[in-house]
Design an enzyme around this catalytic site. Structure first.
Site, mmCIF file in Angstrom:
data_model
loop_
_atom_site.group_PDB
_atom_site.id
_atom_site.type_symbol
_atom_site.label_atom_id
_atom_site.label_comp_id
_atom_site.label_asym_id
_atom_site.label_seq_id
_atom_site.Cartn_x
_atom_site.Cartn_y
_atom_site.Cartn_z
ATOM 1 N N LYS A 56 0.679 -1.264 -0.077
ATOM 2 C CA LYS A 56 0.020 -0.115 0.040
ATOM 3 C C LYS A 56 0.903 1.239 0.002
ATOM 4 O O LYS A 56 0.788 2.301 -0.938
ATOM 5 C CB LYS A 56 -0.941 0.000 1.247
ATOM 6 C CG LYS A 56 -1.754 -1.256 1.564
ATOM 7 C CD LYS A 56 -2.630 -1.382 2.599
ATOM 8 C CE LYS A 56 -2.043 -1.148 3.862
ATOM 9 N NZ LYS A 56 -0.963 -2.555 4.062
ATOM 10 N N ARG A 116 -9.421 -0.138 9.059
ATOM 11 C CA ARG A 116 -9.062 -1.356 9.669
ATOM 12 C C ARG A 116 -10.257 -2.590 9.904
ATOM 13 O O ARG A 116 -9.656 -3.681 10.052
ATOM 14 C CB ARG A 116 -8.040 -1.502 10.666
ATOM 15 C CG ARG A 116 -6.698 -0.768 10.580
ATOM 16 C CD ARG A 116 -5.681 -1.311 9.490
ATOM 17 N NE ARG A 116 -4.600 -1.810 10.053
ATOM 18 C CZ ARG A 116 -3.468 -1.158 9.911
ATOM 19 N NH1 ARG A 116 -3.328 0.085 9.100
ATOM 20 N NH2 ARG A 116 -2.328 -1.744 10.072
ATOM 21 N N ARG A 174 11.951 -4.860 4.835
ATOM 22 C CA ARG A 174 11.767 -3.568 4.577
ATOM 23 C C ARG A 174 12.819 -2.645 5.277
ATOM 24 O O ARG A 174 13.286 -2.896 6.434
ATOM 25 C CB ARG A 174 10.392 -3.178 4.991
ATOM 26 C CG ARG A 174 10.203 -1.799 4.785
ATOM 27 C CD ARG A 174 8.684 -1.310 4.935
ATOM 28 N NE ARG A 174 8.144 -1.715 6.028
ATOM 29 C CZ ARG A 174 6.672 -1.719 6.198
ATOM 30 N NH1 ARG A 174 6.034 -1.246 5.351
ATOM 31 N NH2 ARG A 174 6.310 -2.332 7.319
ATOM 32 N N ARG A 209 11.439 -0.312 10.643
ATOM 33 C CA ARG A 209 10.327 -0.298 11.511
ATOM 34 C C ARG A 209 10.482 -1.364 12.877
ATOM 35 O O ARG A 209 10.674 -2.310 12.582
ATOM 36 C CB ARG A 209 9.021 -0.367 11.024
ATOM 37 C CG ARG A 209 8.687 0.835 10.549
ATOM 38 C CD ARG A 209 7.556 0.858 9.387
ATOM 39 N NE ARG A 209 6.460 0.227 9.992
ATOM 40 C CZ ARG A 209 5.059 0.060 9.469
ATOM 41 N NH1 ARG A 209 4.961 0.511 8.176
ATOM 42 N NH2 ARG A 209 4.100 -0.705 9.862
ATOM 43 N N ARG A 212 0.417 -8.808 13.480
ATOM 44 C CA ARG A 212 -0.075 -7.957 12.642
ATOM 45 C C ARG A 212 -0.911 -8.731 11.483
ATOM 46 O O ARG A 212 -1.994 -8.405 11.189
ATOM 47 C CB ARG A 212 1.096 -6.972 11.768
ATOM 48 C CG ARG A 212 1.380 -5.982 12.950
ATOM 49 C CD ARG A 212 2.760 -5.436 12.399
ATOM 50 N NE ARG A 212 2.941 -4.687 11.139
ATOM 51 C CZ ARG A 212 3.894 -4.640 10.588
ATOM 52 N NH1 ARG A 212 4.923 -5.084 10.895
ATOM 53 N NH2 ARG A 212 3.880 -4.014 9.182
HETATM 54 P P1 AP5 Z 1 4.832 -1.599 2.023
HETATM 55 O O1 AP5 Z 1 4.472 -0.811 0.898
HETATM 56 O O2 AP5 Z 1 5.818 -0.584 2.722
HETATM 57 O O3 AP5 Z 1 3.630 -2.293 2.675
HETATM 58 P P2 AP5 Z 1 2.375 -1.789 3.173
HETATM 59 O O4 AP5 Z 1 1.180 -2.539 2.486
HETATM 60 O O5 AP5 Z 1 2.237 -0.147 3.008
HETATM 61 O O6 AP5 Z 1 2.683 -2.113 4.680
HETATM 62 P P3 AP5 Z 1 2.656 -1.724 6.131
HETATM 63 O O7 AP5 Z 1 3.515 -2.560 6.759
HETATM 64 O O8 AP5 Z 1 3.037 -0.422 5.935
HETATM 65 O O9 AP5 Z 1 1.195 -1.894 6.707
HETATM 66 P P4 AP5 Z 1 0.669 -1.731 7.930
HETATM 67 O O10 AP5 Z 1 -0.906 -1.907 7.663
HETATM 68 O O11 AP5 Z 1 1.166 -2.997 8.625
HETATM 69 O O12 AP5 Z 1 1.300 -0.613 8.801
HETATM 70 P P5 AP5 Z 1 0.838 0.545 9.083
HETATM 71 O O13 AP5 Z 1 1.821 1.788 9.008
HETATM 72 O O14 AP5 Z 1 -0.471 1.009 8.453
HETATM 73 O O15 AP5 Z 1 5.933 -2.860 1.477
HETATM 74 C C1 AP5 Z 1 6.388 -3.712 2.365
HETATM 75 C C2 AP5 Z 1 7.842 -4.182 1.964
HETATM 76 O O16 AP5 Z 1 7.467 -4.973 0.671
HETATM 77 C C3 AP5 Z 1 8.707 -2.868 1.341
HETATM 78 O O17 AP5 Z 1 9.815 -3.405 1.677
HETATM 79 C C4 AP5 Z 1 8.363 -2.836 -0.239
HETATM 80 O O18 AP5 Z 1 9.804 -2.373 -0.774
HETATM 81 C C5 AP5 Z 1 8.229 -4.288 -0.514
HETATM 82 N N1 AP5 Z 1 7.137 -4.444 -1.775
HETATM 83 C C6 AP5 Z 1 6.001 -3.624 -1.723
HETATM 84 N N2 AP5 Z 1 5.576 -3.912 -3.090
HETATM 85 C C7 AP5 Z 1 6.234 -5.075 -3.515
HETATM 86 C C8 AP5 Z 1 6.108 -5.929 -4.585
HETATM 87 N N3 AP5 Z 1 5.165 -5.703 -5.492
HETATM 88 N N4 AP5 Z 1 7.155 -7.053 -4.700
HETATM 89 C C9 AP5 Z 1 8.140 -7.277 -4.077
HETATM 90 N N5 AP5 Z 1 8.220 -6.481 -2.933
HETATM 91 C C10 AP5 Z 1 7.434 -5.418 -2.556
HETATM 92 O O19 AP5 Z 1 0.350 0.531 10.580
HETATM 93 C C11 AP5 Z 1 1.296 0.158 11.612
HETATM 94 C C12 AP5 Z 1 0.501 0.259 13.022
HETATM 95 O O20 AP5 Z 1 -0.011 1.378 13.278
HETATM 96 C C13 AP5 Z 1 -0.559 -0.950 13.047
HETATM 97 O O21 AP5 Z 1 -0.001 -2.108 13.355
HETATM 98 C C14 AP5 Z 1 -1.554 -0.307 14.094
HETATM 99 O O22 AP5 Z 1 -0.761 -0.474 15.672
HETATM 100 C C15 AP5 Z 1 -1.271 1.146 13.939
HETATM 101 N N6 AP5 Z 1 -2.264 1.642 12.857
HETATM 102 C C16 AP5 Z 1 -2.231 2.087 11.681
HETATM 103 N N7 AP5 Z 1 -3.729 2.380 11.379
HETATM 104 C C17 AP5 Z 1 -4.423 1.751 12.315
HETATM 105 C C18 AP5 Z 1 -5.657 2.096 12.247
HETATM 106 N N8 AP5 Z 1 -6.512 2.477 11.197
HETATM 107 N N9 AP5 Z 1 -6.392 1.461 13.431
HETATM 108 C C19 AP5 Z 1 -5.666 1.261 14.474
HETATM 109 N N10 AP5 Z 1 -4.392 0.880 14.671
HETATM 110 C C20 AP5 Z 1 -3.596 1.589 13.366
#
Ligand code: AP5
Length: 212
Positions: A15, A88, A125, A159, A170
């Site tokens: 994403k 979420r 990552r 991270r 997660r």
């Molecule tokens: P990347 O694009 O960074 O992945 P992503 O889908 O953005 O994953 P996140 O880990 O950021 O999602 P998340 O939902 O866990 O984190 P968030 O910050 O929202 O890609 C990942 C890796 O894969 C990278 O190294 C990239 O280079 C590689 N990659 C990408 N595409 C690729 C491809 N096609 N092929 C190969 N490699 C590829 O949330 C973190 C925490 O915040 C949560 O756990 C929670 O505690 C809190 N939080 C956030 N939002 C909420 C909410 N709405 N409600 C409650 N808690 C929340």
């Protein structure tokens, strides 16, 4: 104005990677609730202190806190947003409609991928602490070790929640919350699915087609 975009998908499904391209190539604004929360931790604010442990463990922060933070940081009259990491769960999806998006046109894009391949992506990552560029030691390594290709910064970070134990939590949280969210957008006729296991460039082409 272009429709607001809601990116849905498991941790590591791509994403954030695709959001960055949508911003640079198509002019969207990006709002990531994970980034907003991490900024609070970096600032050592009261909110940051409250959520730090929850996020490191890979659990969800409470809905009210995240919704307040989201509302305080986006203004839909100023352009088209990409919502990344919100909603979420079903309550967040309903709150997003009622309190943020209201009657503005929107589409939800689901990054469909086999969850078994995501741990490898996540533990490898690295993110540039200066410009936010996202890398992967296996799939998109920086050209010079430890140096950002984009801004030449030397602050490539892992991270705190990208470790095996937190990733397991997660992915478990994701599995237990996503189905009602997908049904919600499907019933509204607003859901598009993209195959997120393809290369990053291929995923972007598919995302662009769904955005048109
Ligand atoms: P990347 O694009 O960074 O992945 P992503 O889908 O953005 O994953 P996140 O880990 O950021 O999602 P998340 O939902 O866990 O984190 P968030 O910050 O929202 O890609 C990942 C890796 O894969 C990278 O190294 C990239 O280079 C590689 N990659 C990408 N595409 C690729 C491809 N096609 N092929 C190969 N490699 C590829 O949330 C973190 C925490 O915040 C949560 O756990 C929670 O505690 C809190 N939080 C956030 N939002 C909420 C909410 N709405 N409600 C409650 N808690 C929340």
């Amino acid at each position: 104005m272009k429709a607001q975009l809601i990116l849905l998908g498991a941790p590591g499904s791509g994403k954030g990677t695709q959001a960055a391209r949508l911003v640079s190539d198509l002019g969207y604004k990006h709002i990531s609730t994970g980034d907003l929360l991490r900024n609070e931790i970096a600032k050592e604010s009261e909110l940051g202190k409250k959520v730090q442990g929850i996020m490191t463990r890979g659990e969800l922060v409470d809905d009210t806190t995240v919704l307040e933070l989201l509302n305080a940081n986006c203004d839909l009259t100023s352009g088209s947003y990409i919502f990344d990491g919100f909603p979420r769960n079903l309550d967040q999806a309903k709150a997003l409609d009622l309190e943020v998006i209201k009657d503005v046109a929107h589409k939800a894009i689901y990054f469909d991928i086999d969850l078994d391949i995501l741990a490898e992506r996540l533990v490898n990552r690295r993110t540039c602490g200066d410009c936010g560029e996202i890398y992967n030691l296996l799939f998109k390594a920086p050209k010079a070790k430890g140096v950002c290709d984009k801004c030449s910064g030397t602050n490539l970070n892992q991270r705190k929640d990208d470790n095996e134990e937190s990733v397991k939590t997660r992915l478990g949280v994701f599995k237990s919350t996503i189905d009602p969210v997908l049904s919600y957008y499907e019933e509204k006729g607003a859901l598009k699915r993209v195959k997120a296991s393809a290369t990053s460039a291929e995923v972007f082409e598919e995302v662009k087609n769904t955005v048109k």
